[in-house]
Write a protein that holds these residues in place. Structure first.
Motif, short mmCIF file in Angstrom:
data_model
loop_
_atom_site.label_atom_id
_atom_site.label_comp_id
_atom_site.label_asym_id
_atom_site.label_seq_id
_atom_site.Cartn_x
_atom_site.Cartn_y
_atom_site.Cartn_z
N ILE A 23 6.84 2.79 -14.37
CA ILE A 23 5.88 3.40 -13.46
C ILE A 23 6.29 4.83 -13.13
O ILE A 23 5.47 5.75 -13.16
CB ILE A 23 5.73 2.55 -12.17
CG1 ILE A 23 5.01 1.24 -12.50
CG2 ILE A 23 4.96 3.33 -11.09
CD1 ILE A 23 4.95 0.25 -11.35
N LEU A 24 7.58 5.04 -12.84
CA LEU A 24 8.06 6.39 -12.51
C LEU A 24 7.94 7.33 -13.71
O LEU A 24 7.59 8.49 -13.55
CB LEU A 24 9.49 6.34 -11.99
CG LEU A 24 9.64 5.62 -10.65
CD1 LEU A 24 11.09 5.54 -10.24
CD2 LEU A 24 8.82 6.29 -9.57
N GLY A 29 5.43 11.77 -16.13
CA GLY A 29 4.75 12.21 -17.35
C GLY A 29 3.43 12.89 -17.04
O GLY A 29 3.06 13.88 -17.67
N ILE A 30 2.70 12.35 -16.06
CA ILE A 30 1.42 12.96 -15.65
C ILE A 30 1.67 14.35 -15.09
O ILE A 30 0.95 15.30 -15.42
CB ILE A 30 0.70 12.07 -14.62
CG1 ILE A 30 0.24 10.77 -15.29
CG2 ILE A 30 -0.48 12.80 -13.98
CD1 ILE A 30 -0.16 9.69 -14.32
N VAL A 31 2.70 14.49 -14.25
CA VAL A 31 3.03 15.80 -13.67
C VAL A 31 3.32 16.80 -14.79
O VAL A 31 2.78 17.91 -14.81
CB VAL A 31 4.22 15.69 -12.69
CG1 VAL A 31 4.70 17.08 -12.28
CG2 VAL A 31 3.83 14.87 -11.47
N LEU A 76 -2.95 12.57 -10.45
CA LEU A 76 -1.80 11.71 -10.16
C LEU A 76 -2.22 10.55 -9.26
O LEU A 76 -1.91 9.39 -9.53
CB LEU A 76 -0.68 12.53 -9.50
CG LEU A 76 0.62 11.79 -9.20
CD1 LEU A 76 1.32 11.42 -10.50
CD2 LEU A 76 1.54 12.63 -8.33
N GLU A 77 -2.96 10.86 -8.20
CA GLU A 77 -3.38 9.82 -7.26
C GLU A 77 -4.37 8.85 -7.91
O GLU A 77 -4.35 7.66 -7.62
CB GLU A 77 -3.98 10.45 -6.00
CG GLU A 77 -2.92 11.13 -5.17
CD GLU A 77 -3.42 11.60 -3.81
OE1 GLU A 77 -4.64 11.62 -3.58
OE2 GLU A 77 -2.55 11.95 -2.98
N ARG A 78 -5.20 9.33 -8.82
CA ARG A 78 -6.13 8.45 -9.54
C ARG A 78 -5.33 7.43 -10.34
O ARG A 78 -5.63 6.23 -10.33
CB ARG A 78 -7.03 9.28 -10.47
CG ARG A 78 -8.10 8.47 -11.19
CD ARG A 78 -8.84 9.32 -12.20
NE ARG A 78 -8.04 9.61 -13.38
CZ ARG A 78 -7.79 8.72 -14.35
NH1 ARG A 78 -8.25 7.50 -14.28
NH2 ARG A 78 -7.05 9.07 -15.39
N ASN A 79 -4.29 7.90 -11.02
CA ASN A 79 -3.44 7.00 -11.81
C ASN A 79 -2.66 6.03 -10.92
O ASN A 79 -2.48 4.87 -11.28
CB ASN A 79 -2.48 7.80 -12.69
CG ASN A 79 -3.15 8.27 -13.96
OD1 ASN A 79 -3.24 7.54 -14.93
ND2 ASN A 79 -3.68 9.49 -13.93
N ILE A 80 -2.19 6.51 -9.77
CA ILE A 80 -1.46 5.63 -8.85
C ILE A 80 -2.36 4.49 -8.40
O ILE A 80 -1.95 3.33 -8.36
CB ILE A 80 -0.93 6.43 -7.64
CG1 ILE A 80 0.24 7.33 -8.07
CG2 ILE A 80 -0.49 5.49 -6.51
CD1 ILE A 80 0.75 8.27 -6.99
#
Length: 96
Positions: A23-24, A29-31, A76-80
């Motif tokens: 998950i991390l 990776g998204i960042v 990032l929040e969409r993926n979270i």
């Protein structure tokens, strides 16, 4: 223009260490992919929660600090939100 952000993520205490790492890795990776830069990953570990979340009284906290344009935060929040194993999260913009 990139700003500094901090995202605090509360992970399920039932996740195995390799699942937490996956998950991390996904989040960092998204960042990287969206043109941001990870500044710090602060692993707070397992903590007692003030109130039960999804019937759990413990949770695993990780704090991510990164430089990013605003659009990256939305992605990032969409993926979270769609990632299983993440109970809660909060992103704040840090003072310059």
């Amino acid at each position: 223009m990139a700003n500094n952000y901090e995202t605090l993520v509360l992970l399920s205490p039932e996740l195995a260490e390799e699942n937490r790492k996956e998950i991390l890795d996904l989040l960092t990776g998204i960042v990287d992919r969206e043109g941001g830069k990870m500044v710090e990953t602060d692993d707070w570990g397992m903590r007692q929660l003030a109130y039960p979340v999804e019937k759990q009284t413990r949770g695993y906290y990780v704090r991510l600090v990164f430089e990013a344009p605003g659009a990256l935060v939305a992605e990032l929040e969409r993926n979270i939100r769609i990632t299983d194993g993440i109970f809660k999260f909060m992103t704040v913009k840090l003072a310059a």
